[in-house]
Design a protein around this motif. Sequence first.
Motif, PDB file in Angstrom:
ATOM      1  N   ILE A 217       0.837  -1.199   0.000  1.00  0.00           N
ATOM      2  CA  ILE A 217       0.000   0.000   0.000  1.00  0.00           C
ATOM      3  C   ILE A 217       0.875   1.253   0.000  1.00  0.00           C
ATOM      4  N   ASP A 218       1.930   1.251   0.804  1.00  0.00           N
ATOM      5  CA  ASP A 218       2.855   2.390   0.833  1.00  0.00           C
ATOM      6  C   ASP A 218       3.506   2.607  -0.530  1.00  0.00           C
ATOM      7  N   GLU A 219       3.905   1.501  -1.192  1.00  0.00           N
ATOM      8  CA  GLU A 219       4.487   1.605  -2.541  1.00  0.00           C
ATOM      9  C   GLU A 219       3.503   2.225  -3.522  1.00  0.00           C
ATOM     10  N   LEU A 220       2.266   1.755  -3.478  1.00  0.00           N
ATOM     11  CA  LEU A 220       1.234   2.270  -4.387  1.00  0.00           C
ATOM     12  C   LEU A 220       0.959   3.748  -4.134  1.00  0.00           C
ATOM     13  N   GLN A 221       0.993   4.162  -2.886  1.00  0.00           N
ATOM     14  CA  GLN A 221       0.771   5.575  -2.563  1.00  0.00           C
ATOM     15  C   GLN A 221       1.884   6.451  -3.140  1.00  0.00           C
ATOM     16  N   VAL A 222       3.124   5.973  -3.039  1.00  0.00           N
ATOM     17  CA  VAL A 222       4.252   6.717  -3.610  1.00  0.00           C
ATOM     18  C   VAL A 222       4.097   6.823  -5.129  1.00  0.00           C
ATOM     19  N   GLU A 223       3.751   5.712  -5.777  1.00  0.00           N
ATOM     20  CA  GLU A 223       3.540   5.730  -7.229  1.00  0.00           C
ATOM     21  C   GLU A 223       2.414   6.700  -7.604  1.00  0.00           C
ATOM     22  N   ARG A 224       1.325   6.668  -6.858  1.00  0.00           N
ATOM     23  CA  ARG A 224       0.186   7.562  -7.104  1.00  0.00           C
ATOM     24  C   ARG A 224       0.629   9.017  -6.987  1.00  0.00           C
ATOM     25  N   ASP A 225       1.348   9.328  -5.914  1.00  0.00           N
ATOM     26  CA  ASP A 225       1.812  10.704  -5.696  1.00  0.00           C
ATOM     27  C   ASP A 225       2.722  11.162  -6.836  1.00  0.00           C
ATOM     28  N   GLN A 226       3.580  10.271  -7.314  1.00  0.00           N
ATOM     29  CA  GLN A 226       4.464  10.611  -8.432  1.00  0.00           C
ATOM     30  C   GLN A 226       3.672  10.880  -9.703  1.00  0.00           C
ATOM     31  N   LEU A 227       2.669  10.052  -9.970  1.00  0.00           N
ATOM     32  CA  LEU A 227       1.845  10.241 -11.162  1.00  0.00           C
ATOM     33  C   LEU A 227       1.053  11.546 -11.095  1.00  0.00           C
ATOM     34  N   VAL A 228       0.495  11.847  -9.929  1.00  0.00           N
ATOM     35  CA  VAL A 228      -0.253  13.103  -9.763  1.00  0.00           C
ATOM     36  C   VAL A 228       0.690  14.284  -9.946  1.00  0.00           C
TER      37      VAL A 228
END
Length: 142
Positions: free
Chosen positions: A126-137
């Motif tokens: 979940i932490d990994e996915l949040q980092v990826e999401r933040d990078q994409l945004v």
Amino acid sequence: MRITDVIRRKGAEVVTVRPDHTVSELLTLLAEHRIGALVVSRDGASVDGIVSERDVVRTLHTHGAAVLDMPVSDLMTAEVTTCGPDDDVEHLMRLMTDQRVRHIPVVVDGSLHGIVSIGDVVKHRIDELQVERDQLVGYINQ
């Protein structure tokens, strides 16, 4: 990502129980530390087995309250699936799913180095996915 990343975030502390301790003592440790499984170890470094709440419930079903006085060695799984700190988290997720286990000890040169639960793996993912999401945004908003 590697198992060492998960251990670094959660800590390497592992609660162990001796094989000659009673199930009652095991339950005290599980409740005290709010965990679902313990590594069974004669010396706190070796992995002699693993025992979980599920093991207790299954034995309770067949033996009743007498289970409380039984030694942990009667309930534990002696053939323990382990991993190393350099193993890939995705490999560990697949291993947990395939073997239907929720806790896997981390072993280095035959010594207990940590333990990873399915909850640790899910949190890490979940932490990994949040980092990826933040990078994409961040990329989209540029």
